[in-house]
Design a protein around this motif. Structure first.
Motif, PDB file in Angstrom:
ATOM      1  N   THR A  12      -1.837   9.511  32.373  1.00 32.67           N
ATOM      2  CA  THR A  12      -2.430  10.763  32.094  1.00 32.67           C
ATOM      3  C   THR A  12      -2.873  10.983  30.651  1.00 32.67           C
ATOM      4  O   THR A  12      -1.703  11.050  29.826  1.00 32.67           O
ATOM      5  CB  THR A  12      -1.687  11.880  32.704  1.00 32.67           C
ATOM      6  OG1 THR A  12      -1.243  11.803  34.144  1.00 32.67           O
ATOM      7  CG2 THR A  12      -2.522  13.251  32.721  1.00 32.67           C
TER       8      THR A  12
ATOM      9  N   ALA B  42     -12.527  12.441  39.563  1.00 34.96           N
ATOM     10  CA  ALA B  42     -12.581  13.478  38.333  1.00 34.96           C
ATOM     11  C   ALA B  42     -13.874  13.434  37.513  1.00 34.96           C
ATOM     12  O   ALA B  42     -14.107  14.225  37.035  1.00 34.96           O
ATOM     13  CB  ALA B  42     -11.203  13.334  37.754  1.00 34.96           C
ATOM     14  N   SER B  43     -14.343  12.346  37.326  1.00 36.04           N
ATOM     15  CA  SER B  43     -15.265  12.026  36.323  1.00 36.04           C
ATOM     16  C   SER B  43     -16.754  12.516  36.892  1.00 36.04           C
ATOM     17  O   SER B  43     -16.775  13.079  38.122  1.00 36.04           O
ATOM     18  CB  SER B  43     -15.629  10.541  36.096  1.00 36.04           C
ATOM     19  OG  SER B  43     -14.413   9.878  35.516  1.00 36.04           O
ATOM     20  N   THR B  44     -17.396  12.860  36.179  1.00 32.85           N
ATOM     21  CA  THR B  44     -18.905  13.666  36.301  1.00 32.85           C
ATOM     22  C   THR B  44     -19.994  12.973  36.064  1.00 32.85           C
ATOM     23  O   THR B  44     -19.965  12.013  35.055  1.00 32.85           O
ATOM     24  CB  THR B  44     -18.952  14.937  35.736  1.00 32.85           C
ATOM     25  OG1 THR B  44     -18.773  15.013  34.462  1.00 32.85           O
ATOM     26  CG2 THR B  44     -17.829  15.910  36.176  1.00 32.85           C
TER      27      THR B  44
ATOM     28  N   LYS C 202     -13.213  10.869  33.051  1.00 27.89           N
ATOM     29  CA  LYS C 202     -12.152  11.870  32.983  1.00 27.89           C
ATOM     30  C   LYS C 202     -10.977  11.165  33.623  1.00 27.89           C
ATOM     31  O   LYS C 202     -11.051  10.130  34.516  1.00 27.89           O
ATOM     32  CB  LYS C 202     -12.265  12.979  33.629  1.00 27.89           C
ATOM     33  CG  LYS C 202     -13.321  13.990  33.212  1.00 27.89           C
ATOM     34  CD  LYS C 202     -13.566  15.446  33.872  1.00 27.89           C
ATOM     35  CE  LYS C 202     -14.629  16.244  33.239  1.00 27.89           C
ATOM     36  NZ  LYS C 202     -14.192  16.741  32.050  1.00 27.89           N
TER      37      LYS C 202
ATOM     38  N   GLY D 180      -8.172  15.502  34.609  1.00 23.32           N
ATOM     39  CA  GLY D 180      -9.204  16.134  34.355  1.00 23.32           C
ATOM     40  C   GLY D 180      -9.572  15.994  32.902  1.00 23.32           C
ATOM     41  O   GLY D 180     -10.591  16.741  32.208  1.00 23.32           O
ATOM     42  N   ASN D 181      -8.673  15.348  32.044  1.00 25.51           N
ATOM     43  CA  ASN D 181      -8.972  15.098  30.580  1.00 25.51           C
ATOM     44  C   ASN D 181     -10.052  13.977  30.307  1.00 25.51           C
ATOM     45  O   ASN D 181     -10.205  13.149  30.972  1.00 25.51           O
ATOM     46  CB  ASN D 181      -7.698  14.698  29.883  1.00 25.51           C
ATOM     47  CG  ASN D 181      -6.640  15.675  29.957  1.00 25.51           C
ATOM     48  OD1 ASN D 181      -6.686  16.526  29.789  1.00 25.51           O
ATOM     49  ND2 ASN D 181      -5.625  14.986  30.625  1.00 25.51           N
ATOM     50  N   ASN D 182     -10.895  14.704  29.240  1.00 27.83           N
ATOM     51  CA  ASN D 182     -11.766  13.644  28.963  1.00 27.83           C
ATOM     52  C   ASN D 182     -11.314  12.261  28.433  1.00 27.83           C
ATOM     53  O   ASN D 182     -10.507  12.427  27.462  1.00 27.83           O
ATOM     54  CB  ASN D 182     -12.977  14.071  27.860  1.00 27.83           C
ATOM     55  CG  ASN D 182     -13.971  15.309  28.512  1.00 27.83           C
ATOM     56  OD1 ASN D 182     -13.959  15.514  29.755  1.00 27.83           O
ATOM     57  ND2 ASN D 182     -14.565  16.123  27.688  1.00 27.83           N
TER      58      ASN D 182
END
Length: 268
Positions: free
Chosen positions: A180, A215-217, A240, A244-246
């Motif tokens: 993480t 989680a990536s966009t 991410k 959810g951390n970039n």
């Protein structure tokens, strides 16, 4: 020892003459750390050491005693600057303990601190480590409330050089299957035998985690272009981790695959 100029150091003589009385003197005592005290009224002096130790994790950075490091997918990384190693200054050369306050852990016991060749969970769940060698120095390591405390194996004081060697031989590692991302902090303080504690010198480790597809966009999420063989559409992928951390540059490789149609993907 400051004796008033008007009083001569001549003892009283039996036949008279010489000084016969009480010298009014002021005594000033200074220790090796520069602490001093003066006394003119009693026969007892107490010198109090009020000078705290100083830890510097990145000595070449004159503006800060802190250090920053980055680890990709949890690889082991030093908590000081290996190219410009940590320093410890303590005038008395007597340190009772080193403390490391840990914050920001996100992967539980999978996050590790490596003391020399001894690996322990950074959340303290590994328990007390007795008489281990770190940087050539034998120490005991205990944990309570987010703080690791390091003391000499026989509970005598550490020299500044020994404390410095210990700090230089501590690493962070993350062994989670899916690391993480985010910052972990490790704040170092030292306490001398007079009870003075240094200001914290903090090592911040930026952990770059595993890319999580869910989680990536992708922006835009959908688009239409004219099928004329020359029209294009810019797609922006934000990678991410599972929290959810970039994930910035230096992370895992991102692959975008076209599922259908006859278009092409370029400049990924």
């Amino acid at each position: 020892l400051n004796i008033p100029a008007g009083d001569a150091l001549t003892p009283a003589l039996a036949g008279g003459g010489g000084f016969n009385g009480v010298y009014n003197v002021t005594v000033t005592v200074t220790d090796t750390a520069g602490n001093s005290t003066s006394e003119a009224s009693t026969g007892e002096l107490t010198v109090t050491d009020t000078t705290a130790p100083v830890i510097d994790l990145d000595p070449s950075n004159g503006g800060s005693v802190n250090h920053s490091a980055t680890t990709t997918l949890g690889a082991a990384v030093s908590l000081d600057d290996n190219a410009d190693e940590a320093t410890v200054v303590e005038a008395s050369d007597k340190l009772t303990s080193l403390d490391i306050t840990v914050a920001g852990l996100l992967d539980g016991a999978s996050e590790k601190l490596i003391f020399g060749s001894t690996t322990v969970a950074a959340d303290g769940s590994s328990g007390t480590q007795s008489d281990i060698t770190v940087g050539g120095v034998r120490v005991n390591v205990t944990y309570a409330g987010g703080v690791f405390t390091l003391q000499k194996y026989d509970f005598t004081t550490l020299t500044a050089a020994e404390a410095q060697a210990v700090i230089r031989n501590i690493q962070y590692q993350n062994t989670a299957g899916a690391v993480t991302g985010g910052n972990r902090t490790f704040a170092f303080t030292a306490t001398d035998d007079a009870g003075n504690t240094s200001a914290a010198a903090t090592s911040t480790v930026n952990v770059i985690g595993v890319v999580n597809a869910a989680a990536s966009t992708l922006t835009p999420t959908s688009a239409s272009i004219t099928a004329n063989g020359s029209s294009t559409q810019v797609l922006t992928v934000t990678a991410k981790d599972a929290a959810g951390n970039n994930i910035g540059t230096g992370g895992a490789t991102v692959t975008i695959t076209k599922l259908s149609g006859t278009g092409t993907i370029s400049a990924v």
